[in-house]
Scaffold this active site. Structure first.
Site, PDB file in Angstrom:
ATOM      1  N   GLU A 104       0.814  -1.220   0.000  1.00 36.94           N
ATOM      2  CA  GLU A 104       0.000   0.000   0.000  1.00 36.94           C
ATOM      3  C   GLU A 104       0.846   1.267   0.000  1.00 36.94           C
ATOM      4  O   GLU A 104       0.547   2.223  -0.711  1.00 36.94           O
ATOM      5  CB  GLU A 104      -0.957  -0.003   1.195  1.00 36.94           C
ATOM      6  CG  GLU A 104      -2.183  -0.875   1.021  1.00 36.94           C
ATOM      7  CD  GLU A 104      -1.902  -2.364   1.193  1.00 36.94           C
ATOM      8  OE1 GLU A 104      -0.775  -2.707   1.612  1.00 36.94           O
ATOM      9  OE2 GLU A 104      -2.806  -3.171   0.906  1.00 36.94           O
ATOM     10  N   HIS A 159     -10.453  -5.921   9.929  1.00 37.85           N
ATOM     11  CA  HIS A 159     -11.072  -5.740   8.619  1.00 37.85           C
ATOM     12  C   HIS A 159     -12.429  -5.084   8.696  1.00 37.85           C
ATOM     13  O   HIS A 159     -13.241  -5.209   7.783  1.00 37.85           O
ATOM     14  CB  HIS A 159     -11.216  -7.102   7.905  1.00 37.85           C
ATOM     15  CG  HIS A 159      -9.924  -7.640   7.397  1.00 37.85           C
ATOM     16  ND1 HIS A 159      -8.903  -8.008   8.230  1.00 37.85           N
ATOM     17  CD2 HIS A 159      -9.472  -7.865   6.141  1.00 37.85           C
ATOM     18  CE1 HIS A 159      -7.886  -8.452   7.511  1.00 37.85           C
ATOM     19  NE2 HIS A 159      -8.206  -8.373   6.237  1.00 37.85           N
TER      20      HIS A 159
END
Lengths: 333, 447, 350
Positions: free
Chosen positions: A60, A129
């Site tokens: 990322e 998550h």
């Protein structure tokens, strides 16, 4: 007007923006061959090719930084972070670079960048998550943060974000992707930093954004029928810049406010809005501002625990009760 | 754990306000120590400890009110004082002035009257010390819980929040309460003037009922909150006028001789002696007349006559923003000079805010004298539970026909208001004739 | 690819004590250019010494990292690029900015926090920037500039442009995630970028071998099958040649490269670092290998620079630095009313 899902609205907008501007490209993990973890980008690789739809390795910080660098040279990247949880890995590039470059270098180099990412819990994805981390970014000058709750807003705000010369965090929500709504035809845009009054009312204002705005609207309609309460629902839509005017004017009218957010309560959007309201509408408040937010725990996996941790319509109704609205008010002109 | 409860400190008291705590949690308390000063509707009283021990906890804070009998503090061994300490830290430090001279006189009744003796205003105006001023309000000086909106609306409409009881969470005053108050005031404004007019309240301007000031005068109005005392006055006089069937009997009294007597008495008074006022002579005259007409010295209570043995004459005294009616006991038995001395002392105490419940209780008849204010005549509202009150107007030099010749005499108009449940016109007229006879033959007052 | 493998092999043997000879470069390069390199090194030397002085005189705030001792690497790196190439650096970047064409006066003004500074006084020592000269910024976060440089190269490749990106970093950077992510992405997407590690042998107080499991930093490129080499950072011409070659490969073959220039800083990590962690004799040895002296000797030996010329160049450099200080002193601070300018683009700056 056409009815479509939030997902479709995003997909169509990405496609249109890719068609409209050669400098626009998509980049992220699994957005091409895999067609997107949540299928927002399905079919786009086929249509636009690997130059415009760039699959990245899992890094990322690297690919967000890459997008920033590309934006510095005038491209208009649209990054997809698979879920907002993974954005933690890219914090340096977003906060220390994307947000700083225009200012720190004296206004020489804008960073026209969109980072799309879904947040939210409720899918039993557990602690790492299911988060709502958008306030991290809403905190930072130099970034813009939008969080549409409807397909129409998703479309209008995504168009605006892509065409904005600044880094924009575009917050989606896993639970919104399949929601449906009317979407206007044509190349319409919605300004960043403009809240929307989803429903007018005069007894109370519920301020929310993203998925919780949808829940708030539902609760407001229900309470109007069941209890003749007239509740105004304001979807701030943009967390940064925040539309003080709309929010403050609403609360000046209704004198009571509940802020309803999926995120943890501390230091959150609710805190910011409550502070803003007491600063700008103090003399109009008839009750303490209520915050309804998520339980301050890492979101657990087990369904009953997860449901207990997430803010719900029931909690919102309880907050309405706490405000002890006893009668339908007369509004004085 | 021994509980300290809100004491009953006057007959009209329904709740009391903690003026200040003289002990704080953790302090050692000996039986008889003054724990607190309590503001009733009339006076500030000391609350003494009935138990020894440690003041564990204060339940009613300074400025807060509690009904009689409610637990206001706990005295115990001293174990649980910590939280309370913390809570107190948030409050202003207690004033360090010594306890007021008011003493806890127990629960004797307080008479209440709306009239006053205006002539007493001639004495130097004495500022009422704050600690003993009848500042009692609905909410006292404690932090009033009100929403910001309610505060703003209250300010815009000149409403004192202390008048309002909050209905929001935790008693918070919210918009609904302000709007309800405004609504009730609108309604009240229609009926209020009657009370103001006939009530004959020679009150200082500030005592003018807020509702009256507000009638139809939207932007220029100024609302002044009622003090606890004024609230009591308003409540009791409304009660009086609404429940007692008043009737009125008037006469003119020739005071020429009485004034001459007064002059003689005062010329003979030595250094430091007390001068006798016209009012003192009137008090004496009334007291003697009451001996003859015991019906007038009575009360109506629960369908019965109550004949009072003692003749205790109340005199209305105006004080800033209110009036009080201290009582001269056994006035029929006291000489004029004694009456004069006692009256003077009571008036001074009234102005100093130091009247005790004993000073104020037990009246059986009242006199309201507005002679100093150039009043030709007026009528007063009965001060329950008394059965009559005499309104005394100014003495005027008037030509009166004596032997068909106009002669200048000092004439004074008086009106007795009487409770028709126990008194009848003839009785009152005869009582009034006796008063008149005595005043017109003043040497009979000296007997 | 054969060339690349050969270069790699050659790089294995390179080291600080074994500078490759770039003698051939002297041929075909005109004297003026070679003297100009000398001038730039001296200019950086005087500029950095003056910056240190101005820091102690409280004209400069914050952090201030100097290029003293690294002049050959700085000048060689910049000289190996073309004028329209893009450069990203870390926070030890005064010399790079100057060599890429930002005037010392404007750099000094930035250090002074003046509105005439190259970042309008918003950035300071670590954040020099000039879009026109494609000096894309000094960056204060170790590793932060690498993904950006990769992205800039991505944009160039996207457009099929001829320019390349050169990205400087320190030795400590190679231990962090951004280094590896960036090398991977650059290689994966075949982007025109040249990475330069300035291995001055200490990341703050940490010796390279104390921070990196592989102290031969250029070898880290092999994880990404990227061409790399190590050069003597005290040898201007060696650095220049390595960068020029890497730049050509990037430009023509769309292949990224990694160059490790072994160098040494003459002072502490920053102006305020008392430099207690380096052995004195090590510092002395490296100071004896002053890259300016080494280069001056070579120019003299080649008969390209006599003493008078050297004096003249040094005097001119000193004057330029003095002029830079005067400019910075005389410049105004940004107006406080401009505080909110440049937070957002395209909205009146706000």
């Amino acid at each position: 007007m056409a009815e479509m899902t939030y997902r479709q609205a995003l997909h169509d907008t990405l496609r249109e923006e890719l068609q409209r501007d050669e400098n626009v490209f998509l980049i992220g993990e699994e957005i091409g061959r895999f067609e997107g973890s949540y299928k927002i980008t399905a079919g786009l690789l086929q249509e636009f090719g690997p130059k415009r739809v760039v699959d990245t390795p899992i890094c990322e910080n690297g690919f967000v930084g890459l997008a920033i660098g590309a934006a510095m040279l005038g491209l208009r990247p649209i990054v997809e972070i698979m879920t907002i949880n993974f954005i933690a890995l890219a914090m340096d590039e977003i906060v220390n670079h994307a947000a700083k470059i225009y200012y720190m270098f004296g206004g020489q180099c804008p960073v026209p960048l969109v980072i799309r990412t879904p947040g939210g819990g409720g899918q039993q994805l557990s602690a790492t998550h299911s988060q709502n981390l958008e306030v991290w970014f809403a905190h930072v000058p130099g970034l813009k943060v939008v969080a549409p709750s409807t397909p129409a807003d998703a479309r209008g705000l995504l168009r605006t974000a892509v065409r904005d010369d600044n880094p924009v965090l575009f917050l989606e929500n896993l639970a919104l992707y399949n929601t449906r709504g009317e979407v206007p035809e044509g190349d319409y845009t919605i300004p960043i930093g403009k809240a929307q009054v989803m429903k007018e009312g005069h007894d109370l204002t519920i301020i929310s954004y993203s998925r919780m705005a949808v829940v708030a609207l539902d609760v407001a309609r229900r309470l109007e029928q069941e209890r003749q309460l007239s509740i105004e629902v304001v979807d701030v839509r943009s967390l940064r810049p925040l539309d003080h005017e709309t929010v403050v004017n609403s609360v000046k009218k209704t004198n009571r406010a509940i802020i309803f957010e999926e995120d943890w309560r501390s230091y959150g959007v609710g805190a910011e809005l409550a502070a803003t309201l007491q600063e700008e509408a103090f003399d109009y408040l008839d009750a303490p501002i209520q915050r309804v937010a998520g339980a301050e725990v890492p979101l657990p996996y087990s369904k009953p625990l997860e449901q207990a941790a997430l803010p719900s319509a029931r909690q919102l109704v309880e907050a309405v009760d706490r405000l002890a609205i006893r009668k339908r008010r007369v509004v004085y002109a | 754990m021994p509980e300290v409860t809100m004491p009953r400190l006057s007959d009209t008291m329904q709740e009391g306000t903690i003026a200040r705590w003289l002990k704080k949690p953790g302090d050692r308390v000996e039986r008889g120590d003054v724990l607190a000063e309590i503001e009733t509707d009339k006076a500030t009283m000391e609350l003494q400890a009935y138990e020894s021990g440690v003041l564990e906890k204060i339940l009613i804070q300074e400025g807060e009110s509690a009904p009689i009998g409610q637990v206001i503090a706990l005295i115990g061994s001293g174990a649980a004082v910590a939280d309370q300490e913390e809570a107190r830290a948030m409050r202003p430090a207690p004033q360090t002035t010594t306890a007021s001279s008011a003493t806890g006189g127990g629960g004797s009744g307080l008479g209440m009257s709306q009239e006053e003796a205006p002539r007493q205003r001639a004495t130097a105006p004495v500022e009422v010390p704050p600690s003993t001023a009848p500042v009692g309000q609905e909410n006292g000086d404690r932090l009033i819980k009100a929403s910001p909106l309610a505060r703003r609306l209250a300010e815009e409409h000149n409403i004192d929040l202390r008048q309002i009881r909050g209905s929001g969470p935790g008693g918070r005053i919210v918009r609904d309460d302000i709007e309800a108050f405004l609504e009730s005031r609108r309604t009240a404004a229609v009926t209020a003037p009657a009370q103001a007019g006939v009530g004959a309240t020679p009150a200082p301007p500030a005592a003018a009922p807020a509702a009256a000031a507000e009638v139809g005068a939207a932007p220029a109005e100024e609302l002044v909150p009622l003090s606890r005392m004024q609230t009591t006055i308003a409540r009791r006089l409304t009660e009086s006028k609404q429940t007692i069937p008043h009737f009125y009997v008037s006469t003119e009294i020739d005071m020429t001789e009485a004034l001459a007597l007064r002059r003689q008495l005062n010329e003979s008074v030595g250094e430091g002696g007390v001068k006798v006022s016209i009012n003192d002579l009137i008090i004496k005259a009334c007291a003697l007349a009451l001996e003859k007409f015991p019906e007038v010295n009575s009360s109506y209570r629960d369908g019965q006559f109550v004949r009072h043995q003692a003749i205790n004459v109340g005199i209305a005294v105006d004080i800033p923003h209110g009036l009080v009616v201290p009582v001269i006991r056994d006035a029929n038995l006291k000489g004029v000079r004694t009456i004069a001395r006692e009256a003077r002392a009571l008036i001074e105490k009234a102005h100093a805010g130091k009247l005790t419940p004993a000073d104020l209780s037990g009246g059986t008849f009242s006199i309201s004298n507005m002679g100093m204010l150039d009043v030709s005549e007026f009528i007063a509202v009965i001060n329950p539970p008394e059965a009559a009150i005499m309104a005394v107007a100014s003495v005027r030099r008037t030509f009166v026909p004596i032997d068909d010749q106009p002669v200048l005499r000092d004439m004074m108009h008086v009106t007795v208001s009487a409770d028709h449940r126990i008194l009848y016109g003839a009785t009152v007229a005869r009582f009034l004739q006796e008063v008149k006879r005595l005043l017109q033959n003043p040497f009979s007052l000296l007997g | 690819m054969e060339t690349r493998q050969q270069r790699k092999a050659a790089a294995q043997g390179a080291g600080p004590g074994d500078p490759r000879s770039p003698a051939s470069l002297l041929e075909g390069t005109d004297r003026e250019t070679l003297l100009n390199y000398y001038y730039q090194m001296v200019l950086i030397r005087y500029f950095e010494e003056k910056a240190g002085e101005m820091y102690t005189r409280a004209r400069i705030g914050g952090y201030c990292h100097l290029n003293l001792g690294e002049e050959a690497t700085v000048v060689g790196f910049c000289a190996g690029l073309e004028a329209d190439d893009y450069v990203y650096t870390n926070y030890r970047e005064h010399g790079y900015a100057i060599c890429r064409g930002i005037s010392p006066a404007v750099v000094m003004a930035e250090l002074f926090g003046k509105k005439t500074g190259c970042s309008r006084g918003r950035g300071g020592s670590m954040h020099l920037f000039d879009l026109k000269r494609r000096f894309m910024g000094g960056y204060g976060i170790v590793g932060g500039q690498l993904p950006l440089a990769v992205g800039a190269a991505f944009a160039l490749a996207y457009r099929g442009a001829r320019e390349i990106v050169a990205c400087q970093m320190g030795d400590g950077t190679t231990n962090g995630g951004p280094f590896h992510e960036s090398l991977n992405l650059a290689k994966l997407y075949r982007l025109p970028v040249v990475f330069l590690i300035v291995n001055n042998q200490y990341g703050m107080g940490t010796r390279v071998d104390q921070g990196s499991a592989v102290p031969d930093l250029y070898r880290k490129a092999c994880a990404y099958d990227m061409r790399s080499e190590r050069v003597d950072g005290t040898d201007l011409l060696a650095v220049l040649e390595a960068v020029r070659t890497a730049a050509r490969i990037a430009r023509e073959e769309r292949e990224p490269s990694l160059i490790e220039a072994v160098s040494y800083r003459f002072r502490g990590h920053s102006v305020v670092d008392p430099d207690r962690y380096r052995p004195e004799d090590e510092v002395r040895r490296w100071r004896e290998r002053d890259p300016i002296l080494l280069y001056a000797t070579r120019l003299k030996e080649a008969g390209l620079m006599d003493e008078a010329t050297r004096q003249e160049l040094e005097t001119r450099a000193q004057q330029e630095v003095e002029e830079a200080v005067r400019f910075a002193e005389e410049s105004e601070f940004p107006s406080v009313e401009e505080l909110y300018d440049f937070v957002y683009a395209g909205e009146g700056g706000r």
